[in-house]
Write an enzyme that holds these catalytic residues in place. Structure first.
Site, PDB file in Angstrom:
ATOM      1  N   LYS A  14      18.108  81.986  34.541  1.00 28.80           N
ATOM      2  CA  LYS A  14      18.298  82.791  35.755  1.00 28.80           C
ATOM      3  C   LYS A  14      19.042  81.996  36.842  1.00 28.80           C
ATOM      4  CE  LYS A  14      14.477  84.011  37.747  1.00 28.80           C
ATOM      5  NZ  LYS A  14      14.198  83.663  39.139  1.00 28.80           N
ATOM      6  N   ARG A  89       8.522  90.324  44.882  1.00 32.74           N
ATOM      7  CA  ARG A  89       7.626  89.890  43.826  1.00 32.74           C
ATOM      8  C   ARG A  89       6.319  90.669  43.834  1.00 32.74           C
ATOM      9  NH1 ARG A  89       9.463  84.123  42.998  1.00 32.74           N
ATOM     10  NH2 ARG A  89       8.049  83.127  41.553  1.00 32.74           N
ATOM     11  N   ARG A 134       8.853  65.772  30.133  1.00 33.00           N
ATOM     12  CA  ARG A 134       7.803  66.490  30.862  1.00 33.00           C
ATOM     13  C   ARG A 134       6.721  66.939  29.894  1.00 33.00           C
ATOM     14  NH1 ARG A 134      11.751  69.901  33.698  1.00 33.00           N
ATOM     15  NH2 ARG A 134      10.882  71.470  32.331  1.00 33.00           N
ATOM     16  N   ARG A 145       2.892  80.889  31.496  1.00 30.38           N
ATOM     17  CA  ARG A 145       3.881  81.266  32.523  1.00 30.38           C
ATOM     18  C   ARG A 145       4.621  82.539  32.128  1.00 30.38           C
ATOM     19  NH1 ARG A 145       5.036  75.680  33.054  1.00 30.38           N
ATOM     20  NH2 ARG A 145       7.058  75.895  32.042  1.00 30.38           N
TER      21      ARG A 145
HETATM   22  P1  AMP Z   1       9.990  80.239  42.347  1.00 27.72           P
HETATM   23  O1  AMP Z   1      10.913  79.084  42.459  1.00 27.72           O
HETATM   24  O2  AMP Z   1      10.707  81.546  42.504  1.00 27.72           O
HETATM   25  O3  AMP Z   1       9.125  80.209  41.125  1.00 27.72           O
HETATM   26  O4  AMP Z   1       8.997  80.148  43.600  1.00 27.72           O
HETATM   27  C1  AMP Z   1       8.165  79.030  43.789  1.00 27.72           C
HETATM   28  C2  AMP Z   1       6.947  79.426  44.568  1.00 27.72           C
HETATM   29  O5  AMP Z   1       7.304  79.931  45.854  1.00 27.72           O
HETATM   30  C3  AMP Z   1       6.127  80.536  43.936  1.00 27.72           C
HETATM   31  O6  AMP Z   1       5.214  80.047  42.981  1.00 27.72           O
HETATM   32  C4  AMP Z   1       5.399  81.124  45.145  1.00 27.72           C
HETATM   33  O7  AMP Z   1       4.322  80.300  45.539  1.00 27.72           O
HETATM   34  C5  AMP Z   1       6.449  81.015  46.227  1.00 27.72           C
HETATM   35  N1  AMP Z   1       7.271  82.250  46.287  1.00 27.72           N
HETATM   36  C6  AMP Z   1       8.593  82.376  45.959  1.00 27.72           C
HETATM   37  N2  AMP Z   1       9.010  83.633  46.140  1.00 27.72           N
HETATM   38  C7  AMP Z   1       7.939  84.334  46.575  1.00 27.72           C
HETATM   39  C8  AMP Z   1       7.712  85.689  46.916  1.00 27.72           C
HETATM   40  N3  AMP Z   1       8.693  86.609  46.842  1.00 27.72           N
HETATM   41  N4  AMP Z   1       6.463  86.042  47.341  1.00 27.72           N
HETATM   42  C9  AMP Z   1       5.475  85.157  47.416  1.00 27.72           C
HETATM   43  N5  AMP Z   1       5.608  83.858  47.093  1.00 27.72           N
HETATM   44  C10 AMP Z   1       6.824  83.437  46.677  1.00 27.72           C
END
Ligand code: AMP
Length: 196
Positions: A14, A89, A134, A145
């Site tokens: 992505k 999300r 890792r 996940r």
């Molecule tokens: P990601 O890199 O998209 O996996 O985001 C990392 C972390 O940021 C997630 O595990 C959430 O804790 C927080 N996060 C990112 N986007 C959102 C969202 N749209 N709503 C709530 N938390 C978010």
């Protein structure tokens, strides 16, 4: 004007495809996870607020996330469109985004869903984890996940599917091929970059 959202399971590429799309359409890629991480790294007030939440693997509260995105979409570089990644999300965020765009008389043009066989992705991620040393990325954590991702995106995809916005893209194969598949699938919906 191109307003896109990209979704895809862990390991589907992505991030790479977002970069390509952002260049192809001349729109900023807006990834809430990246914005949060940058704020944590820069020790901003927002960073302080969200760091424990993110470390715990929880969602940042909708109010905070929505506020952040509303501000980001008002930046001049997003005036001609954007590519969202990691937002919305939750259903609350989806409704908020709907309202935000409706206020401008706009809406999302398409939701790009990267699709790949889960077993293939597990193999891909295990290989990457091995190469990068890792050892905490085991098959079990990867599959966990994947299931979180499915549970998280299913209700949102259902809404966007009803609206006919979801474009499924086979995410396996060379990066260039996947990028080509995305641009032709969008082009066939008359979503193409504006000539400059
Ligand atoms: P990601 O890199 O998209 O996996 O985001 C990392 C972390 O940021 C997630 O595990 C959430 O804790 C927080 N996060 C990112 N986007 C959102 C969202 N749209 N709503 C709530 N938390 C978010």
């Amino acid at each position: 004007m191109t307003r896109l959202l990209i979704v895809g399971p862990p390991g589907a590429g992505k991030g790479t495809q977002s970069t390509r799309l952002s260049e192809h359409f001349h729109v900023p890629s807006i990834a809430t996870g990246d914005i949060f991480r940058a704020n944590i790294a820069n020790k901003t007030e927002l960073g302080t607020q969200v760091s424990a939440i993110i470390d715990a693997g929880d969602f940042v509260p909708d109010a905070l996330t929505n506020h952040l995105v509303a501000g980001r979409l008002k930046e001049p570089d997003a005036a001609d469109g954007f590519l969202l990644d990691g937002y919305p999300r939750t259903t609350d965020q989806l409704r908020f985004l709907d309202d935000l765009l409706a206020q401008e008389g706009t809406s999302l043009d398409a939701v790009i869903q990267l699709v790949a066989d889960p077993d293939e992705l597990v193999q891909r991620l295990l290989k990457r984890a091995h190469e990068e040393g890792r050892s905490d990325d085991t098959e079990a954590t990867i599959r966990y996940r994947q299931s979180l991702y499915q549970r998280e995106t299913a209700p949102l995809l259902a809404v966007y599917k009803d609206r006919g916005l979801v474009v499924d893209i086979d995410a396996l194969g060379p990066v260039d091929d996947v990028a080509d598949r995305i641009s032709s699938a969008l082009a066939s919906r008359e979503i193409a970059p504006v000539a400059r």
